[in-house]
Design an enzyme around this catalytic site. Sequence first.
Site, mmCIF file in Angstrom:
data_model
loop_
_atom_site.group_PDB
_atom_site.id
_atom_site.type_symbol
_atom_site.label_atom_id
_atom_site.label_comp_id
_atom_site.label_asym_id
_atom_site.label_seq_id
_atom_site.Cartn_x
_atom_site.Cartn_y
_atom_site.Cartn_z
ATOM 1 N N VAL A 82 -6.589 18.743 60.024
ATOM 2 C CA VAL A 82 -7.376 18.545 61.253
ATOM 3 C C VAL A 82 -6.600 18.908 62.520
ATOM 4 C CG1 VAL A 82 -8.945 16.782 60.333
ATOM 5 C CG2 VAL A 82 -6.750 16.077 61.375
ATOM 6 N N ASN A 108 -12.110 11.025 61.464
ATOM 7 C CA ASN A 108 -11.639 9.836 60.765
ATOM 8 C C ASN A 108 -10.195 9.931 60.268
ATOM 9 O OD1 ASN A 108 -12.440 7.424 58.880
ATOM 10 N ND2 ASN A 108 -11.564 8.972 57.563
ATOM 11 N N SER A 160 -8.721 1.862 66.155
ATOM 12 C CA SER A 160 -8.155 0.723 65.418
ATOM 13 C C SER A 160 -7.953 -0.402 66.422
ATOM 14 C CB SER A 160 -6.804 1.113 64.820
ATOM 15 O OG SER A 160 -6.074 -0.038 64.443
ATOM 16 N N TYR A 174 1.155 5.047 66.522
ATOM 17 C CA TYR A 174 -0.206 4.833 66.011
ATOM 18 C C TYR A 174 -1.066 4.123 67.062
ATOM 19 C CZ TYR A 174 -3.845 3.134 62.781
ATOM 20 O OH TYR A 174 -5.033 2.863 62.155
ATOM 21 N N LYS A 178 -4.321 5.498 69.026
ATOM 22 C CA LYS A 178 -5.620 4.871 68.762
ATOM 23 C C LYS A 178 -6.280 4.399 70.059
ATOM 24 C CE LYS A 178 -6.107 5.637 64.435
ATOM 25 N NZ LYS A 178 -7.225 6.459 63.957
ATOM 26 N N ILE A 207 -8.583 -3.444 57.454
ATOM 27 C CA ILE A 207 -9.511 -3.009 56.407
ATOM 28 C C ILE A 207 -8.724 -2.753 55.127
ATOM 29 C CG2 ILE A 207 -11.337 -1.344 55.816
ATOM 30 C CD1 ILE A 207 -11.860 -3.032 58.406
HETATM 31 N N1 LIG Z 1 -7.245 0.679 56.853
HETATM 32 C C1 LIG Z 1 -7.212 0.023 57.990
HETATM 33 O O1 LIG Z 1 -6.879 -1.189 58.044
HETATM 34 C C2 LIG Z 1 -7.603 0.716 59.269
HETATM 35 C C3 LIG Z 1 -7.750 -0.078 60.396
HETATM 36 C C4 LIG Z 1 -8.084 0.512 61.580
HETATM 37 C C5 LIG Z 1 -8.298 1.882 61.648
HETATM 38 N N2 LIG Z 1 -8.152 2.639 60.546
HETATM 39 C C6 LIG Z 1 -8.364 4.085 60.696
HETATM 40 O O2 LIG Z 1 -9.377 4.516 59.827
HETATM 41 C C7 LIG Z 1 -9.153 5.892 59.471
HETATM 42 C C8 LIG Z 1 -9.181 6.008 57.963
HETATM 43 O O3 LIG Z 1 -8.187 5.159 57.441
HETATM 44 P P1 LIG Z 1 -8.082 4.741 55.925
HETATM 45 O O4 LIG Z 1 -7.473 3.388 55.927
HETATM 46 O O5 LIG Z 1 -9.357 4.968 55.224
HETATM 47 O O6 LIG Z 1 -6.924 5.759 55.489
HETATM 48 P P2 LIG Z 1 -6.630 6.789 54.301
HETATM 49 O O7 LIG Z 1 -5.217 7.175 54.584
HETATM 50 O O8 LIG Z 1 -6.963 6.243 52.961
HETATM 51 O O9 LIG Z 1 -7.601 7.997 54.610
HETATM 52 C C9 LIG Z 1 -7.307 8.951 55.568
HETATM 53 C C10 LIG Z 1 -7.662 10.311 55.028
HETATM 54 O O10 LIG Z 1 -7.321 11.270 56.044
HETATM 55 C C11 LIG Z 1 -6.677 12.366 55.416
HETATM 56 N N3 LIG Z 1 -5.800 13.032 56.372
HETATM 57 C C12 LIG Z 1 -4.659 12.544 56.904
HETATM 58 N N4 LIG Z 1 -4.120 13.467 57.703
HETATM 59 C C13 LIG Z 1 -4.923 14.549 57.666
HETATM 60 C C14 LIG Z 1 -4.877 15.819 58.270
HETATM 61 N N5 LIG Z 1 -3.887 16.182 59.069
HETATM 62 N N6 LIG Z 1 -5.890 16.682 58.033
HETATM 63 C C15 LIG Z 1 -6.907 16.344 57.210
HETATM 64 N N7 LIG Z 1 -7.000 15.164 56.596
HETATM 65 C C16 LIG Z 1 -6.004 14.270 56.814
HETATM 66 C C17 LIG Z 1 -5.896 11.773 54.263
HETATM 67 O O11 LIG Z 1 -5.598 12.758 53.268
HETATM 68 C C18 LIG Z 1 -6.855 10.702 53.770
HETATM 69 O O12 LIG Z 1 -7.734 11.216 52.787
HETATM 70 C C19 LIG Z 1 -7.800 6.267 60.076
HETATM 71 O O13 LIG Z 1 -8.011 6.941 61.286
HETATM 72 C C20 LIG Z 1 -7.149 4.917 60.333
HETATM 73 O O14 LIG Z 1 -6.231 4.981 61.391
HETATM 74 C C21 LIG Z 1 -7.807 2.082 59.337
#
Ligand SMILES: NC(=O)c1ccc[n+]([C@@H]2O[C@H](COP(=O)([O-])OP(=O)(O)OC[C@H]3O[C@@H](n4cnc5c(N)ncnc54)[C@H](O)[C@@H]3O)[C@@H](O)[C@H]2O)c1
Length: 279
Positions: A82, A108, A160, A174, A178, A207
């Site tokens: 991305v 995302n 986040s 991070y 965010k 999450i």
């Molecule tokens: N899990 C949590 O507690 C939480 C809380 C707040 C916000 N978030 C946000 O939610 C979003 C998703 O998080 P998640 O927990 O599902 O994480 P995850 O790491 O399981 O999923 C993220 C996905 O993004 C892909 N990705 C990462 N860098 C990339 C790049 N440069 N190009 C293309 N794809 C890329 C990864 O391969 C992965 O499949 C993120 O932005 C994260 O910051 C997560």
Amino acid sequence: MNADNTSTVRPERTERLKGRVALILGAGTSAPGISIGKASSIAMACAGASVAALDFNVDTAQDVTQEILAFGGQAIAYQADVADIVAMQAAIERVMQDFGRIDILQINAGIGRVGGPAETSLEDWDRIQKVNVESILIAAKLVAPVMVKQGSGSIIGVSSVAGMRYLGYPHLAYSVTKAAVIHFIKMLAQQYAGDGIRANTIVPGLIDTPRIQKNVAKVFDANADMDKTRRARDQQVPMGRMGTPWEIASVATFLASDDASYITGTEIVVDGGLTGKFV
Ligand SMILES: NC(=O)c1ccc[n+]([C@@H]2O[C@H](COP(=O)([O-])OP(=O)(O)OC[C@H]3O[C@@H](n4cnc5c(N)ncnc54)[C@H](O)[C@@H]3O)[C@@H](O)[C@H]2O)c1
């Protein structure tokens, strides 16, 4: 939608997003399990959208599209970083060839590295900024003109609670990126409100996704014991548990749908009460 994050639980099938094309960036998973991007892709497909599931790690995006195809939905996986405008341009051109339009853009993909200023290298800072913020510039640059031409669209940023509050441990790069997500999406909303494009941010709390295994488990337990990590995260939340990716996906589906037709330029915090508490 419910509090179960197992892969056997699926949102009910509706026609809320019928005829729409959803491009989900970061639709795969960083480890086995269900991420927010995977749950959002499946939830939008269950609501009738055709899903363009884009991820750096295309194998995991293909797992998502296979699940969608298995229940009779429509989905194609795309590989791109991305933060790479050349790769993103090529991917979005393919999405347009395959589907002909983009109605929903969920930005995302997100990365982070635990640490404060002393522990954060300039290389890490730069990469985290590129993946978490510059990716919005790139995606908006490429997709907003498509939506303007269509006269409609819904852009969904994923921030986040770390972008609003200190989480109790340093997660500087991070957190700063965010916070930027929220403001970036607000600016998009204002610019494109007259073009029929809505732009909003989801602010997830803690999450339960594969990401916490890779990224934050060591903060809670030196051996990254996942049971201890889960319990510690559960206890931080007033509702007594982490959220599930499905509980974020349902909000994404809502924001993508006409049910949110008068909502733009704002953020929806989905955190079980976390940001409302003092200690
Ligand atoms: N899990 C949590 O507690 C939480 C809380 C707040 C916000 N978030 C946000 O939610 C979003 C998703 O998080 P998640 O927990 O599902 O994480 P995850 O790491 O399981 O999923 C993220 C996905 O993004 C892909 N990705 C990462 N860098 C990339 C790049 N440069 N190009 C293309 N794809 C890329 C990864 O391969 C992965 O499949 C993120 O932005 C994260 O910051 C997560």
